[in-house]
Design a protein around this motif. Structure first.
Motif: not given
Length: 297
Positions: A99-110
């Protein structure tokens, strides 16, 4: 919607049966992306999915999770859901994350809207929890949508990317076709579905909306005052008409044993449907003009 619900039921049954033999080492959420995530599947579809690991696990646990996901992907392929040629599947290590990695992934995309990240955004911001607990993904996704709402650079870049999908109209506003085996055809996916889906996605993210279905996004945009109700109805009807033609095309292809695609032979439409298709594409073009004015100038 009916097709998506049937496919969700098939997915749930496959996961239930296979995890009896080898279970995931931690609780998981199976994510659906693309048309499956949006609830807009037709008969011609492949797999677009990912996995959220809801508890921390070591390298061995991650490898086990990937192996179980691969077995599920292959089982789905065996019952009629082809593997994704681009490897957008839960068995891809880049789509099997905590879950934390998905949060980081979406944050990086934005925060960094590179060409590669924009392509990822078109997939991941149409994600839906198709199996497993819904709430953990809702929290992650809602936070990302709120972040995207306030990130002007990301929205402008995503709008520019969306405008690369052009409705199948020429400069005179008439239907633009290509030749295929001596027939004039329109690619309903590239020339109609993608332009409206991509534009509506940008508008939804610009207003922090968390729904992913295109029709639901349009209705929610009207409810919050972002677009006029009459415009929402026009764009919903345009999308519905194109999807209807796509379903008819795929049904006819399936009944005659042909491979399913999105190439509609224009001569097979009656004069009325041809005029309605042209007007639907003009409505999609009008939506793109709105997008260009608001987010891509």
């Amino acid at each position: 919607g009916i097709i998506t619900r049937l496919n969700d039921a098939a997915l749930a049954r496959v996961i239930t049966l296979l995890t009896r033999e080898q279970a995931f080492p931690v609780p998981v959420i199976w994510l659906a992306f693309g048309s499956e995530g949006r609830g807009e599947q037709t008969l011609a579809t492949d797999q677009d999915n990912g996995l959220v690991l809801l508890s921390e696990t070591d390298g061995s646990g991650r490898q086990t999770s990937l192996a179980v996901a691969r077995a599920i992907n292959e089982a789905l392929d065996s019952i009629g859901f082809p593997l994704c040629a681009g490897n957008t599947m839960a068995s891809n290590p880049q789509l099997c994350l905590s879950a934390a990695q998905w949060q980081q992934r979406l944050d990086q995309i934005i925060r960094s809207p590179t060409r590669e990240h924009l392509l990822e955004a078109t997939i991941l911001f149409d994600a839906r929890a198709a199996f497993g607990p819904v709430e953990p993904w809702r929290v992650i996704f809602s936070a990302a949508c709120q972040q995207a709402k306030g990130h002007t650079r990301f929205l402008h870049a995503l709008a520019q990317h969306a405008l690369e999908w052009r409705p199948a109209l020429n400069f005179l506003g008439e239907l633009r076709t290509s030749k295929l085996a001596r027939s004039s055809v329109i690619d309903l996916k590239k020339g109609a579905i993608q332009p409206i889906v991509s534009a509506v996605r940008v508008l939804a993210l610009a207003h922090g909306l968390t729904v992913v279905n295109t029709e639901a996004r349009l209705r929610a945009l009207a409810q919050c005052g972002a677009i006029l109700p009459d415009d929402a109805r026009a764009w919903v009807e345009a999308l519905g008409f194109v999807q209807l033609q796509r379903m008819r095309l795929n049904r006819e292809q399936a009944e005659s044993g042909q491979a399913l695609d999105n190439q509609l032979v224009l001569q097979r439409l009656n004069p009325l449907d041809r005029r309605v298709l042209r007007e639907a594409l003009r409505q999609i073009e009008r939506l793109q003009r709105r997008l260009k004015l608001d987010y891509a100038s």
